[in-house]
Design a protein around this motif. Structure first.
Motif, mmCIF file in Angstrom:
data_model
loop_
_atom_site.group_PDB
_atom_site.id
_atom_site.type_symbol
_atom_site.label_atom_id
_atom_site.label_comp_id
_atom_site.label_asym_id
_atom_site.label_seq_id
_atom_site.Cartn_x
_atom_site.Cartn_y
_atom_site.Cartn_z
ATOM 1 N N VAL A 68 2.240 31.516 59.235
ATOM 2 C CA VAL A 68 3.628 31.096 59.370
ATOM 3 C C VAL A 68 4.035 31.314 60.816
ATOM 4 C CG1 VAL A 68 6.014 31.648 58.713
ATOM 5 C CG2 VAL A 68 4.221 31.675 56.989
ATOM 6 N N SER A 69 4.739 30.338 61.376
ATOM 7 C CA SER A 69 5.371 30.509 62.680
ATOM 8 C C SER A 69 6.835 30.816 62.436
ATOM 9 C CB SER A 69 5.243 29.222 63.501
ATOM 10 O OG SER A 69 6.208 29.247 64.542
ATOM 11 N N GLY A 72 8.830 27.959 64.392
ATOM 12 C CA GLY A 72 8.543 26.536 64.144
ATOM 13 C C GLY A 72 7.206 26.108 64.711
ATOM 14 N N MET A 74 3.579 26.282 66.981
ATOM 15 C CA MET A 74 2.538 27.308 67.118
ATOM 16 C C MET A 74 2.754 28.155 68.370
ATOM 17 S SD MET A 74 -1.552 26.811 67.211
ATOM 18 C CE MET A 74 -2.575 27.920 68.182
ATOM 19 N N TRP A 155 4.224 26.182 59.199
ATOM 20 C CA TRP A 155 3.187 26.649 58.270
ATOM 21 C C TRP A 155 1.855 26.030 58.647
ATOM 22 C CZ3 TRP A 155 0.201 23.297 55.334
ATOM 23 C CH2 TRP A 155 0.654 21.969 55.276
ATOM 24 N N VAL A 156 0.809 26.707 58.237
ATOM 25 C CA VAL A 156 -0.528 26.204 58.505
ATOM 26 C C VAL A 156 -1.477 26.793 57.467
ATOM 27 C CG1 VAL A 156 -1.118 28.065 60.119
ATOM 28 C CG2 VAL A 156 -2.081 25.839 60.458
ATOM 29 N N LEU A 173 -10.949 32.899 64.489
ATOM 30 C CA LEU A 173 -10.509 31.787 63.644
ATOM 31 C C LEU A 173 -11.051 30.486 64.191
ATOM 32 C CD1 LEU A 173 -6.686 32.651 63.374
ATOM 33 C CD2 LEU A 173 -8.441 33.123 61.658
ATOM 34 N N HIS A 176 -7.254 25.503 62.375
ATOM 35 C CA HIS A 176 -6.832 25.219 60.990
ATOM 36 C C HIS A 176 -7.039 23.754 60.631
ATOM 37 C CE1 HIS A 176 -3.261 24.206 63.348
ATOM 38 N NE2 HIS A 176 -3.356 25.421 63.859
ATOM 39 N N GLY A 181 2.711 22.136 59.525
ATOM 40 C CA GLY A 181 3.992 21.452 59.646
ATOM 41 C C GLY A 181 5.078 22.395 60.117
HETATM 42 C C1 HEM Z 1 -0.721 23.190 65.535
HETATM 43 C C2 HEM Z 1 -4.944 24.714 67.393
HETATM 44 C C3 HEM Z 1 -4.403 29.017 65.192
HETATM 45 C C4 HEM Z 1 0.009 27.633 63.677
HETATM 46 C C5 HEM Z 1 -1.903 23.239 66.237
HETATM 47 C C6 HEM Z 1 -2.451 22.158 67.019
HETATM 48 C C7 HEM Z 1 -3.628 22.584 67.545
HETATM 49 C C8 HEM Z 1 -3.848 23.937 67.094
HETATM 50 C C9 HEM Z 1 -4.580 21.794 68.458
HETATM 51 C C10 HEM Z 1 -1.785 20.813 67.217
HETATM 52 C C11 HEM Z 1 -2.444 19.822 66.315
HETATM 53 C C12 HEM Z 1 -1.736 18.509 66.214
HETATM 54 O O1 HEM Z 1 -0.560 18.378 66.615
HETATM 55 O O2 HEM Z 1 -2.386 17.581 65.684
HETATM 56 C C13 HEM Z 1 -5.192 26.005 66.924
HETATM 57 C C14 HEM Z 1 -6.400 26.773 67.193
HETATM 58 C C15 HEM Z 1 -6.248 27.988 66.562
HETATM 59 C C16 HEM Z 1 -4.947 27.960 65.925
HETATM 60 C C17 HEM Z 1 -7.577 26.271 68.012
HETATM 61 C C18 HEM Z 1 -7.190 29.182 66.464
HETATM 62 C C19 HEM Z 1 -8.447 29.175 66.885
HETATM 63 C C20 HEM Z 1 -3.143 29.040 64.647
HETATM 64 C C21 HEM Z 1 -2.555 30.165 63.947
HETATM 65 C C22 HEM Z 1 -1.306 29.779 63.527
HETATM 66 C C23 HEM Z 1 -1.113 28.395 63.947
HETATM 67 C C24 HEM Z 1 -3.233 31.521 63.739
HETATM 68 C C25 HEM Z 1 -0.256 30.543 62.748
HETATM 69 C C26 HEM Z 1 -0.401 31.732 62.222
HETATM 70 C C27 HEM Z 1 0.175 26.306 64.004
HETATM 71 C C28 HEM Z 1 1.317 25.511 63.602
HETATM 72 C C29 HEM Z 1 1.109 24.225 64.119
HETATM 73 C C30 HEM Z 1 -0.165 24.268 64.841
HETATM 74 C C31 HEM Z 1 2.511 25.996 62.776
HETATM 75 C C32 HEM Z 1 2.016 23.001 63.934
HETATM 76 C C33 HEM Z 1 3.181 23.021 64.862
HETATM 77 C C34 HEM Z 1 2.795 22.678 66.277
HETATM 78 O O3 HEM Z 1 2.186 21.613 66.492
HETATM 79 O O4 HEM Z 1 3.095 23.493 67.168
HETATM 80 N N1 HEM Z 1 -2.771 24.311 66.298
HETATM 81 N N2 HEM Z 1 -4.347 26.739 66.158
HETATM 82 N N3 HEM Z 1 -2.253 27.986 64.622
HETATM 83 N N4 HEM Z 1 -0.702 25.532 64.735
HETATM 84 FE FE1 HEM Z 1 -2.493 26.149 65.461
#
Ligand code: HEM
Length: 208
Positions: A68-69, A72, A74, A155-156, A173, A176, A181
């Motif tokens: 959870v963020s 909102g 990440m 959320w993710v 990790l 995801h 979203g």
């Molecule tokens: C979105 C990478 C870990 C929460 C994204 C996106 C990428 C990414 C590339 C954008 C994808 C898109 O728009 O199509 C990663 C990588 C991680 C990681 C490489 C770890 C190795 C996490 C963790 C959380 C998180 C641990 C939360 C506890 C989110 C959320 C979004 C997101 C809520 C959607 C909102 C946004 O685009 O900012 N992530 N993520 N992520 N991620 Fe991660």
């Protein structure tokens, strides 16, 4: 994701939550996802610094993690990551400045658990998150305001287990891959409750 909250009471703890979720058969995430919050009694008038959270996340082939963020997106907000290992649900507070593996959060937020459960398809955790609604990490700061009557949350969910699952500061990790979203989480009067202090006192378990 619903924006208007669904109110429910956890039968074991008696804690009442406002919640938002995706059904088990949702096309957005395999297995479904639910997040809920309970807030201090005055949180709809004065910004709270803490909450009691409810997470129900999916397991697929008995693996996976969710997050959870609290702001909102990440990036540049406090992130809660949760996953099960055997009968224990672990959490890790994280912070990301880019779309890559988030760092261990450097602020003084703390999670203590009220209860948790793990089965073959889901895991649940009810937890108190103190100092979680304002954040500060390496010069980046921000917060979530409860007095405006809504939160913006993210959320993710992911299919694979974390690496080093019994050591929250050391997890690894993969990106995801079971949906993500951002949603506007409206709060109603059920979210803030005079019993909050009593409920928070049930959070006696620290899982590290
Ligand atoms: C979105 C990478 C870990 C929460 C994204 C996106 C990428 C990414 C590339 C954008 C994808 C898109 O728009 O199509 C990663 C990588 C991680 C990681 C490489 C770890 C190795 C996490 C963790 C959380 C998180 C641990 C939360 C506890 C989110 C959320 C979004 C997101 C809520 C959607 C909102 C946004 O685009 O900012 N992530 N993520 N992520 N991620 Fe991660």
């Amino acid at each position: 994701q619903n924006n208007a909250p669904v109110t429910f009471t956890d039968p074991d703890s008696g804690i009442t939550f406002n919640s938002w979720g995706l059904a088990a058969n949702s096309p957005q995430t395999k297995g479904g996802f639910t997040f809920g919050v309970a807030l201090p009694s005055d949180a709809l008038e004065t910004d709270a610094t803490e909450f009691i959270g409810y997470l129900q996340c999916a397991r697929n082939d008995e693996s996976g993690w969710c997050g959870v963020s609290l702001g909102g997106p990440m990036t540049n907000t406090l992130l809660i990551t949760a996953w099960p290992n055997e009968d224990t649900v672990y959490t890790s507070l994280r912070f990301a400045t880019g779309y890559a593996m988030p760092e261990v959060y450097k602020g003084d937020a703390e999670i203590t658990q009220v209860s948790s459960s793990v089965n073959s398809t889901h895991f649940n955790v009810i937890f108190r998150c103190q100092n979680c609604l304002q954040w500060s990490h390496g010069g980046a700061s921000g917060g979530a305001s409860t007095s405006g009557g809504a939160l913006v949350l993210g959320w993710v969910q992911a299919f694979a287990d974390p690496g080093n699952p019994t050591c929250p500061d050391e997890i690894t990790l993969e990106q995801h891959d079971n949906g993500m979203g951002i949603w506007g989480a409206q709060l109603n009067s059920d979210a803030a409750n005079p019993s909050y202090t009593e409920w928070a006192a049930q959070a006696t378990k620290t899982v590290t």
